[in-house]
Design a protein around this motif. Structure first.
Motif, PDB file in Angstrom:
ATOM      1  N   UNK A 111       2.097   7.567 -19.834  1.00  0.00           N
ATOM      2  CA  UNK A 111       1.253   6.785 -18.941  1.00  0.00           C
ATOM      3  C   UNK A 111       2.074   6.292 -17.746  1.00  0.00           C
ATOM      4  N   UNK A 112       1.359   5.868 -16.721  1.00  0.00           N
ATOM      5  CA  UNK A 112       1.979   5.246 -15.560  1.00  0.00           C
ATOM      6  C   UNK A 112       1.724   3.750 -15.642  1.00  0.00           C
ATOM      7  N   UNK A 113       2.781   2.968 -15.640  1.00  0.00           N
ATOM      8  CA  UNK A 113       2.661   1.524 -15.827  1.00  0.00           C
ATOM      9  C   UNK A 113       2.618   0.821 -14.476  1.00  0.00           C
ATOM     10  N   UNK A 114       1.586   0.002 -14.287  1.00  0.00           N
ATOM     11  CA  UNK A 114       1.483  -0.886 -13.141  1.00  0.00           C
ATOM     12  C   UNK A 114       1.391  -2.306 -13.687  1.00  0.00           C
ATOM     13  N   UNK A 131      -3.353   5.423 -16.170  1.00  0.00           N
ATOM     14  CA  UNK A 131      -2.686   4.199 -15.725  1.00  0.00           C
ATOM     15  C   UNK A 131      -2.886   3.099 -16.754  1.00  0.00           C
ATOM     16  N   UNK A 132      -1.801   2.404 -17.086  1.00  0.00           N
ATOM     17  CA  UNK A 132      -1.852   1.193 -17.904  1.00  0.00           C
ATOM     18  C   UNK A 132      -1.518   0.025 -16.983  1.00  0.00           C
ATOM     19  N   UNK A 133      -2.468  -0.863 -16.774  1.00  0.00           N
ATOM     20  CA  UNK A 133      -2.274  -2.006 -15.875  1.00  0.00           C
ATOM     21  C   UNK A 133      -2.127  -3.271 -16.700  1.00  0.00           C
ATOM     22  N   UNK A 134      -0.984  -3.925 -16.553  1.00  0.00           N
ATOM     23  CA  UNK A 134      -0.708  -5.191 -17.243  1.00  0.00           C
ATOM     24  C   UNK A 134      -0.719  -6.303 -16.199  1.00  0.00           C
ATOM     25  N   UNK A 135      -1.845  -6.981 -16.092  1.00  0.00           N
ATOM     26  CA  UNK A 135      -1.946  -8.106 -15.160  1.00  0.00           C
ATOM     27  C   UNK A 135      -1.338  -9.341 -15.813  1.00  0.00           C
ATOM     28  N   UNK A 189      -5.152  -4.396  -5.374  1.00  0.00           N
ATOM     29  CA  UNK A 189      -4.444  -3.165  -5.048  1.00  0.00           C
ATOM     30  C   UNK A 189      -4.340  -2.253  -6.270  1.00  0.00           C
ATOM     31  N   UNK A 190      -3.987  -2.842  -7.422  1.00  0.00           N
ATOM     32  CA  UNK A 190      -3.797  -2.043  -8.634  1.00  0.00           C
ATOM     33  C   UNK A 190      -5.092  -1.368  -9.073  1.00  0.00           C
ATOM     34  N   UNK A 191      -6.227  -2.054  -8.913  1.00  0.00           N
ATOM     35  CA  UNK A 191      -7.500  -1.480  -9.343  1.00  0.00           C
ATOM     36  C   UNK A 191      -7.912  -0.289  -8.477  1.00  0.00           C
ATOM     37  N   UNK A 246       0.831  -1.213   0.000  1.00  0.00           N
ATOM     38  CA  UNK A 246       0.000   0.000   0.000  1.00  0.00           C
ATOM     39  C   UNK A 246       0.861   1.257   0.000  1.00  0.00           C
ATOM     40  N   UNK A 247       1.922   1.239   0.814  1.00  0.00           N
ATOM     41  CA  UNK A 247       2.792   2.416   0.865  1.00  0.00           C
ATOM     42  C   UNK A 247       3.544   2.571  -0.456  1.00  0.00           C
TER      43      UNK A 247
END
Length: 507
Positions: A342-345, A301-305, A230-232, A204-205
């Motif tokens: 973009x910010x990649x997660x 945000x671009x989230x690649x699960x 967490x990512x969502x 989380x931090x």
């Protein structure tokens, strides 16, 4: 002389270059010729325009009609040229006065009945018309696009006959009403909150730091530990877009054929493509280049699960856009540039069987599994965080003191304001010179960081990224200077490096 020139605009990425529709009526056998590098959808305009003019109650001239779309070297596609072609024919045949179309641009597709239909990707046209200060006539169904820009010289037409009455001075077309103000959209209370995530305080931090400095982050852990959960919830920590940023994002979505609802205008985009996505769908492209997922995630945000399941070639296509903030797509017809800051997660399991402690996977199998991600790609993550299994009893323990998303978002907002006041950009975008001039690092602490980087066999890029993360940690703690404990904390968010080093020692 039976000739008319009507102004319109083409589509070229996020740009809208000017196009002049030249219509010439000459004697000879009746014919309708369309030149100027039109594609098939534009060539079909001949039949739509003919039927629309007749069914709207006008006379279609039985002469030799030549329509030129200038400049001739610019490819034209789509039905947006129907309306200017029809207006050009009516002006050339003296059914509409020529002086009426002065300082006007026309864009829209025609139905066979004469109705003017919605066209896609008109947001760049409206933005360009506002910059040029010219009158613009659009389909009534594109009103939502015009309201996003707020240009008061846009007029809407629903039928060719009503547009003719306007050009004859017999009526007025509806437009954007003056004095319109944005209605403050109250942020709905999301059903998901960070307080619902049990434990995982380290992760989380880490997400709080990533949100504050716009850092790329990789979540590493066994299945079911809450990585996707967490990512969502990351979007709840990010502040809304500014107007210029929101218009930039809306323009990219408009070019891609997506509609942005006014209530979501200031909301940052969140894109979550499946791991079967191709390189073109992720980066952009096609015969008529369109933005890909990374451009649709611009300013968001671009989230690649399950990032390891993406093909390696597809992931390596992200390396240049992650550094430059834009992607250049070159085709034979055109070379287009789309913004992609973009910010990649990303989230992944540490081994092919899911859990690193599972004896089914040998160190060699784990090494081959992790090698699907190239070193340069991993090097572009500022933070790699382990999301471990919860200890026994954590699931049934009451979680009363967990922080809510709004509490964390307030700290993120204050940290971002400090960064923007200091350098004008967020910490992830600081250049090497800005880090040196504005970072407020002690020389002894930089030497400590360099020794740590050499010991962990990290790259020079990682050296600078660790400085940026340290600066963000200091901003979250409202500290003017970066202390050694901030650097040590940034070094603690290198879970992937520790995993790779442990696999090396196991051989």
């Amino acid at each position: 002389m039976a000739i008319a020139c009507v102004a319109t605009r083409a589509s070229k990425g996020v740009d809208a270059p000017s196009v002049t529709v030249e219509v010439h009526l000459s004697n000879g056998l009746p014919a309708f010729n369309l030149v100027g590098l039109p594609e098939t959808s534009v060539k079909e305009a001949k039949e739509r325009v003919r039927s629309a003019i007749i069914n709207a109650g006008f006379e279609f001239p039985m002469r030799r009609i030549t329509v030129n779309l200038a400049p001739a070297d610019l490819p034209k596609q789509g039905g947006r040229y129907d309306l200017p072609i029809a207006i050009g024919i009516l002006v050339a045949s003296k059914q509409i006065p020529e002086k009426a179309i002065k300082d006007h641009e026309f864009v829209g597709e025609l139905a066979l009945s004469g109705h003017i239909r919605q066209s896609q990707g008109l947001l760049p046209v409206i933005v360009e018309a506002r910059q040029q200060g010219i009158n613009l006539v659009l389909p009534l169904e594109n009103r939502a696009d015009a309201e996003l820009v707020g240009y008061n010289r846009v007029y809407f037409a629903s039928h060719l006959q009503g547009l003719s009455e306007y050009l004859h001075g017999q009526s007025r077309l509806p437009g954007i009403e003056s004095g319109l103000e944005w209605i403050e959209h109250e942020k709905e209370e999301s059903q998901s909150c960070f307080s619902e995530v049990i434990g995982q305080y380290h992760a989380k931090h880490g997400l709080e730091i990533a949100a504050a400095g716009n850092h790329n982050i990789l979540l590493l852990g066994p299945p079911g530990t809450g990585k996707s959960m967490l990512a969502s919830r990351m979007m709840q920590l990010l502040p809304p877009l500014g107007y210029d940023e929101a218009l930039e994002v809306a323009t990219l979505h408009s070019v891609a054929g997506h509609q942005i609802h006014p209530n979501a205008f200031y909301t940052r985009p969140f894109r979550n493509p499946h791991h079967t996505s191709s390189a073109i769908s992720l980066v952009g492209g096609g015969s008529v280049p369109r933005p890909g997922e990374i451009s649709l995630a611009h300013r968001g945000v671009l989230f690649l699960d399950e990032v390891v399941e993406f093909p390696r070639k597809v992931l390596d296509c992200l390396r240049e856009p992650m550094e430059t903030g834009e992607v250049v797509i070159s085709r034979a017809a055109a070379k287009l540039t789309f913004s992609s800051r973009f910010q990649l997660i990303a989230a992944m399991n540490p081994s092919p069987c899911g859990d690193l402690d599972n004896a089914r996977a040998t160190p060699d199998q784990i090494q081959r599994y992790l090698s699907r991600l190239s070193g340069p790609f991993l090097d572009r993550f500022d933070l790699t965080i382990e999301v471990p299994r919860l200890p026994a009893g954590a699931l049934t323990q009451e979680n009363k003191n967990a922080e809510t998303s709004s509490t964390i978002a307030q700290r993120v907002k204050l940290a971002r304001e400090r960064q923007l006041n200091r350098a004008g950009v967020l910490n992830s975008e600081l250049s090497g010179k800005q880090l040196k001039d504005l970072g407020r690092f002690k020389q002894a602490d930089l030497l400590f960081l360099e020794q740590s980087v050499n010991k962990l066999n990290l790259s020079i890029r990682s050296f600078h990224r660790l400085q940026r993360v340290s600066r963000t940690i200091a901003d979250l703690q409202q500290s003017e200077n970066v202390e050694r404990n901030h650097i040590a904390q940034a070094l603690g968010y290198r879970a992937m490096d520790r995993l790779l080093n442990s696999l090396k020692t196991s051989y």
